[in-house]
Design a protein around this motif. Structure first.
Motif, PDB file in Angstrom:
ATOM      1  N   ALA A  36      73.258  81.593  63.710  1.00 42.21           N
ATOM      2  CA  ALA A  36      74.140  81.941  62.598  1.00 42.21           C
ATOM      3  C   ALA A  36      74.667  83.368  62.731  1.00 42.21           C
ATOM      4  O   ALA A  36      75.832  83.642  62.427  1.00 42.21           O
ATOM      5  CB  ALA A  36      73.404  81.771  61.271  1.00 42.21           C
ATOM      6  N   LEU A  37      73.826  84.284  63.193  1.00 42.43           N
ATOM      7  CA  LEU A  37      74.258  85.672  63.356  1.00 42.43           C
ATOM      8  C   LEU A  37      75.399  85.786  64.361  1.00 42.43           C
ATOM      9  O   LEU A  37      76.232  86.690  64.269  1.00 42.43           O
ATOM     10  CB  LEU A  37      73.084  86.542  63.817  1.00 42.43           C
ATOM     11  N   ILE A  56      77.519  75.235  60.462  1.00 42.05           N
ATOM     12  CA  ILE A  56      76.368  75.867  61.103  1.00 42.05           C
ATOM     13  C   ILE A  56      75.074  75.129  60.780  1.00 42.05           C
ATOM     14  O   ILE A  56      74.171  75.026  61.608  1.00 42.05           O
ATOM     15  CB  ILE A  56      76.266  77.367  60.707  1.00 42.05           C
ATOM     16  N   THR A  57      74.984  74.567  59.588  1.00 42.12           N
ATOM     17  CA  THR A  57      73.769  73.836  59.239  1.00 42.12           C
ATOM     18  C   THR A  57      73.743  72.450  59.879  1.00 42.12           C
ATOM     19  O   THR A  57      72.700  72.004  60.371  1.00 42.12           O
ATOM     20  CB  THR A  57      73.621  73.704  57.717  1.00 42.12           C
ATOM     21  N   LEU A  58      74.885  71.764  59.902  1.00 40.70           N
ATOM     22  CA  LEU A  58      74.934  70.450  60.547  1.00 40.70           C
ATOM     23  C   LEU A  58      74.709  70.578  62.053  1.00 40.70           C
ATOM     24  O   LEU A  58      73.990  69.774  62.658  1.00 40.70           O
ATOM     25  CB  LEU A  58      76.292  69.787  60.280  1.00 40.70           C
ATOM     26  N   LEU A 149      74.700  81.229  50.504  1.00 38.79           N
ATOM     27  CA  LEU A 149      75.895  82.046  50.291  1.00 38.79           C
ATOM     28  C   LEU A 149      76.694  82.279  51.568  1.00 38.79           C
ATOM     29  O   LEU A 149      77.924  82.256  51.557  1.00 38.79           O
ATOM     30  CB  LEU A 149      75.494  83.397  49.687  1.00 38.79           C
ATOM     31  N   THR A 150      75.997  82.502  52.680  1.00 39.41           N
ATOM     32  CA  THR A 150      76.685  82.928  53.902  1.00 39.41           C
ATOM     33  C   THR A 150      76.472  82.012  55.108  1.00 39.41           C
ATOM     34  O   THR A 150      77.209  82.125  56.088  1.00 39.41           O
ATOM     35  CB  THR A 150      76.193  84.340  54.310  1.00 39.41           C
ATOM     36  N   GLY A 151      75.458  81.162  55.069  1.00 36.32           N
ATOM     37  CA  GLY A 151      75.108  80.385  56.252  1.00 36.32           C
ATOM     38  C   GLY A 151      74.137  81.122  57.148  1.00 36.32           C
ATOM     39  O   GLY A 151      73.650  80.574  58.141  1.00 36.32           O
ATOM     40  N   LEU A 152      73.826  82.383  56.822  1.00 36.83           N
ATOM     41  CA  LEU A 152      72.863  83.176  57.598  1.00 36.83           C
ATOM     42  C   LEU A 152      71.455  82.842  57.101  1.00 36.83           C
ATOM     43  O   LEU A 152      70.877  83.574  56.298  1.00 36.83           O
ATOM     44  CB  LEU A 152      73.155  84.669  57.460  1.00 36.83           C
TER      45      LEU A 152
END
Length: 250
Positions: A36-37, A56-58, A149-152
């Motif tokens: 993610a970063l 990013i999560t999928l 919030l960010t996917g991070l």
């Protein structure tokens, strides 16, 4: 179905997204973190924040399939599970905040979180005490908010583990397991909100191909004897993605 595939192939910046996720896979494979970063700042140039989080999560499912079997036996599952429970409660808070903020604000938050994480890691910050259950819950809760919030999903836990004194193999395994848990939580919340369409799933599958392959490459490269080299390489790639994704370039 062909129209959906065509839509995925027409995604703005697709080539850059593929190259970025491939680089992130290598870093994730040998360090256990960093996807993610690396991906989120660059993807934010081309896509809306909610779309980036869904992707990013999928896509994380691909690296989980590649890395989780080995990590499962090496991780401290009770500790990771405690943080995961807290994240389960706070991910919806992060997703709610996402609906209140505009795209550039979210991108600046992404840049800030990534910069603080990278600076702390490079500076060699270390926490030498023992973290009790309340501390683990707080770390997991923070990770959940940031993930929604960010996917991070990783910074809070990455700092916790890499700032500690754990062995490289244990740190890597714990991080992989927690990120896998949090990916499931975020995806579940997105599905409940109807925020994941079939076009997003198709694009995630497309990105998952290079990500899965490079995650395996990174895992094959992992050797605890070269821990410093891995961290230095990860920091360099994260820094490049962070600078590239800053809103000031537009």
């Amino acid at each position: 179905m062909p129209e959906i595939i065509a839509t995925a192939l027409a995604t703005p910046g697709l080539v850059w997204l593929l190259l970025t996720i491939a680089a992130a896979g290598i870093v994730r494979g040998f360090t256990g973190f960093g996807t993610a970063l690396i991906f989120v700042p660059v993807a934010g140039i081309f896509l809306e924040p909610a779309h980036v989080i869904a992707l990013i999560t999928l896509t994380g499912v691909a690296s989980t399939a590649a890395l989780l079997p080995r990590a499962w036996g090496q991780a401290e599952r009770r500790e990771v599970g405690t943080m995961g429970l807290a994240a389960l409660v706070t991910v919806p808070v992060g997703l709610w905040l996402l609906t209140l903020l505009d795209r550039d604000t979210v991108r600046w938050i992404v840049a800030g979180v990534a910069a603080v994480t990278l600076a702390a890691l490079i500076a060699g910050w270390r926490y030498r005490g023992q973290v009790a259950v309340p501390g683990l819950l707080a770390i997991g809760a923070l990770a959940g908010v940031l993930g929604g919030l960010t996917g991070l999903t990783g910074p809070a836990v990455i700092l916790f583990y890499l700032a500690g004194q754990g062995a490289a193999a244990s740190v890597r395994a714990n991080t992989i397991l927690f990120l896998a848990m949090l990916d499931v939580v975020v995806v579940g919340n997105l599905l409940l909100r109807g925020a994941v369409g079939l076009d997003t799933v198709v694009l995630a599958v497309l990105l998952s191909v290079p990500y899965f392959l490079t995650s395996l490459m990174g895992q094959a490269l992992f050797d605890p004897r070269h821990e410093r080299l891995y961290r230095a390489a990860a920091y360099a790639v994260i820094g490049l993605a962070l600078v590239t994704g800053l809103p000031v370039w537009e």
